[in-house]
Design an enzyme around this catalytic site. Structure first.
Site, PDB file in Angstrom:
ATOM      1  N   ASP B 208       0.862  -1.184   0.000  1.00 15.17           N
ATOM      2  CA  ASP B 208       0.000   0.000   0.000  1.00 15.17           C
ATOM      3  C   ASP B 208       0.896   1.231   0.000  1.00 15.17           C
ATOM      4  O   ASP B 208       1.481   1.590   1.025  1.00 15.17           O
ATOM      5  CB  ASP B 208      -0.908  -0.041   1.237  1.00 15.17           C
ATOM      6  CG  ASP B 208      -1.761   1.212   1.372  1.00 15.17           C
ATOM      7  OD1 ASP B 208      -1.622   2.127   0.536  1.00 15.17           O
ATOM      8  OD2 ASP B 208      -2.558   1.282   2.331  1.00 15.17           O
ATOM      9  N   CYS B 372      -8.203   6.294  10.648  1.00 13.49           N
ATOM     10  CA  CYS B 372      -8.586   5.040   9.979  1.00 13.49           C
ATOM     11  C   CYS B 372      -7.626   3.905  10.312  1.00 13.49           C
ATOM     12  O   CYS B 372      -7.411   3.008   9.495  1.00 13.49           O
ATOM     13  CB  CYS B 372      -8.683   5.202   8.466  1.00 13.49           C
ATOM     14  SG  CYS B 372      -9.988   6.299   7.963  1.00 13.49           S
TER      15      CYS B 372
HETATM   16  C1  LIG Z   1      -1.959   4.104   4.216  1.00  7.79           C
HETATM   17  C2  LIG Z   1      -3.244   4.373   3.501  1.00  7.79           C
HETATM   18  N1  LIG Z   1      -3.846   3.399   2.816  1.00  7.79           N
HETATM   19  C3  LIG Z   1      -4.980   3.600   2.145  1.00  7.79           C
HETATM   20  C4  LIG Z   1      -5.597   4.827   2.137  1.00  7.79           C
HETATM   21  C5  LIG Z   1      -6.863   4.980   1.383  1.00  7.79           C
HETATM   22  O1  LIG Z   1      -6.718   5.894   0.354  1.00  7.79           O
HETATM   23  P1  LIG Z   1      -7.977   6.392  -0.482  1.00  7.79           P
HETATM   24  O2  LIG Z   1      -9.001   6.799   0.533  1.00  7.79           O
HETATM   25  O3  LIG Z   1      -7.455   7.537  -1.257  1.00  7.79           O
HETATM   26  O4  LIG Z   1      -8.433   5.272  -1.331  1.00  7.79           O
HETATM   27  C6  LIG Z   1      -5.014   5.881   2.834  1.00  7.79           C
HETATM   28  C7  LIG Z   1      -5.671   7.193   2.875  1.00  7.79           C
HETATM   29  O5  LIG Z   1      -5.983   7.743   3.892  1.00  7.79           O
HETATM   30  C8  LIG Z   1      -3.807   5.649   3.528  1.00  7.79           C
HETATM   31  O6  LIG Z   1      -3.209   6.627   4.204  1.00  7.79           O
END
Ligand SMILES: Cc1ncc(COP(=O)(O)O)c(C=O)c1O
Lengths: 148, 414
Positions: B208, B372
């Protein structure tokens, strides 16, 4: 029976207090002060079923119904929210369910705190107002079914 | 006359700030100090004007039209694919699938590859610092297929427990899905090492890159991950743009995701055949404008230079870490030796939400809450943190403003 102040009158008092402040800093200092002064909720009330769903801070709310009037008690782990709650309690506590349900709570807007009611703030204030009105509604329904 | 490219000039933050109109904004009567870059970055003029230009000059549906506008739009869209390919060091342009962002890219892998390949009793290793986006899609598939999602524990300093990783990585592990850089802690994980270990046991690896793409040079071939995802909006690009990288052989073998136009070769009621990569995974009219403008963002970053950006941001990080550590009662959560320019902290006796509100009142935008990453907050026994995250346009003066704002806010709150 002594005359109870109306909700609008209590709102007006708060608005007048806020009109003394020139800056947002002062407003927040006042709210924080209210938050600090709000008596903490007894631990026995700080349980999950009394939680008002809010994203970042936890708010606990309990209501009692006595002699036709609703009394609220609440607490939060965040002090600004607690200050806002303190004002809500000041305005809504000690009123009949009907009065609480009807309350417009325009003071929140007039003191510039509407943003805290917005969903985006997710701080539970909007949920808090809703929960207070839900309690009032429940007491009202209880009343009505008792009459039948 | 020879002109200097931007990367040959010294890193000049004032010049860079000129490219971001929003940074001139006032908030609550004070100049905006935007320190929520891990949530989303602001957009440079190249992107803002690029979007306008797209809609004013060559908006058309792509891949199918024979007319000039359709050709121009298609060329711009496909140029963006080349830009992404180069940006992350992919070997082939067909390995780049455009998505709405990281979340959609992860879900694509979950619903196609994992749904088929992760069966009953199998395991998916994630880490304890994953964003919900890199947990929940796997849980959905695991539940459906009777597999398990297992977290690699996080150590007190915010690094991964690599011994536990070795222990947890077994024959049952089908996938290791790991965040390159943590959005909550800043921790940069050793993804290349993790990929090598995972491959040795036969597991696939998804990285990721939501937080790394903007801060670190990315080379997916060097990392040797099977999948890599990122969101355009965190790399100075538009929301609704992003990409999934997957190794060609894997993408070719995987089942399709969404059905619809664009992803097919031929459709009949007897038999429908699917398009080649990358179109196989791009059903329907994509987000053309934002994907086109993503290239302008990546070009912007490239022109300044990732190395130079990284160096500058590491300077900010060190400066801010020192300054914040002087604040009484403040504790930084996440002290990994290798971090992106993200600082999460808690303050004794102060709720992050209160700090967030008071800082906002001073024009300072930080993030408060669990970011999150609830399992990570649970790990540290906290409901959330206050997070300041820096970008290439962040100034040292803004960090001073943050520290001063914090000092005053804490005084008001305590
Ligand atoms: C580490 C990580 N993974 C995934 C995401 C998800 O990204 P998106 O909401 O742009 O799909 C984020 C965004 O906050 C993130 O910081």
């Amino acid at each position: 029976m002594t005359a109870r102040p109306r909700i609008e009158e209590l709102e007006e008092e708060i608005v007048e207090n806020f009109s003394l402040f020139d800056s947002w800093d002062e407003k927040y200092e006042y709210i924080i002060d209210l938050g600090k002064k709000l008596p903490p909720l007894e631990d026995e009330h700080k349980k999950d079923e009394n939680k008002v769903r809010g994203c970042q801070s936890t708010v606990w709310l309990v209501a009692a119904y006595k002699d036709g009037l609703v009394e609220f008690k609440a607490d939060s782990d965040a002090v600004i929210v607690k200050g806002l709650i303190s004002m809500l309690i000041q305005v809504l506590s000690g009123h009949t369910p009907e009065e609480i349900i009807q309350a417009k709570l325009g003071f929140i807007d007039r003191i510039g705190m509407t943003t805290h009611l917005a969903q985006t703030r997710s701080n539970g204030l909007a949920a808090m107002v809703k929960q207070m009105k839900n309690f009032a509604l429940a007491f009202k329904l209880q009343n009505e079914s008792a009459k039948h | 006359m020879e002109t200097l490219t931007r990367s040959e000039l010294l890193f000049d933050v004032d010049t860079i700030r000129e490219e971001f109109p929003i940074l001139k904004r006032m908030v609550k009567g004070k100049p905006l100090v935007y320190l929520d870059n891990a949530a989303t970055t602001q957009k440079p003029l190249a992107v803002i004007e690029g979007l306008t230009r797209y809609y004013s000059e060559y908006n058309a549906n792509i891949h199918r039209g024979i007319h000039s506008l359709a050709e121009e739009a298609t060329a711009a869209f496909e140029a963006s694919r080349d830009a992404v390919k180069e940006f992350i060091g992919a070997a082939h342009r067909e390995e780049i699938i455009f998505t709405r962002g990281a979340t959609e890219a992860i879900n694509l892998v979950a619903y196609t590859w994992a749904r088929k390949q992760v069966g009953a009793g199998d395991e998916i290793l994630v880490s304890g610092m994953e964003h919900h986006s890199n947990i929940v899609p796997w849980q959905i598939i695991a539940e459906e297929n009777g597999a398990k999602v297992i977290p690699i524990p996080v150590l007190e300093d915010g690094t991964l427990d690599m011994e536990a990783f070795q222990r947890l990585l077994t024959e049952k592990t089908k996938l290791v899905a790991i965040v390159h850089a943590s959005n909550s802690l800043g921790t940069i994980n050793p993804v290349k090492y993790i990929a090598a270990q995972a491959h040795a046991t036969g597991a696939k690896v998804l990285v990721d890159g939501s937080q790394s793409a903007v801060h670190l040079p990315i080379d997916v071939q060097d990392i040797d991950c099977d999948f890599f995802v990122f969101s355009g909006h965190k790399v100075y690009g538009p929301t609704g743009s992003g990409a999934l990288y997957g190794k060609k052989a894997l993408l070719e073998a995987m089942p399709v995701f969404h059905g619809g136009g664009e992803m097919i070769k031929e459709v009949s009621f007897e038999k429908t055949t699917y398009n080649d990569l990358p179109y196989k995974y791009e059903a329907g009219t994509p987000n053309i404008a934002d994907t086109v403008a993503l290239k302008f963002a990546l070009d912007f970053v490239k022109e300044i230079g990732k190395e130079k950006i990284h160096q500058y941001e590491q300077g900010l990080l060190a400066y801010a870490t020192d300054a914040l550590e002087q604040v009484k009662g403040l504790r930084i959560i996440g002290k990994a030796p290798a971090k992106t320019s993200v600082i999460s902290f808690v303050v004794e006796g102060v709720h992050p939400q209160d700090l967030g509100i008071l800082l906002d009142n001073k024009g300072i935008a930080v993030r408060t809450g669990h970011h999150c990453t609830q399992p990570l907050m649970d790990r540290f026994g906290i409901p959330g943190t206050t997070r300041a995250s820096f970008a290439l346009y962040t100034t040292y003066a803004e960090i001073d403003a943050l520290v001063a704002g914090l000092e005053r806010s804490i005084k008001t709150l305590l």
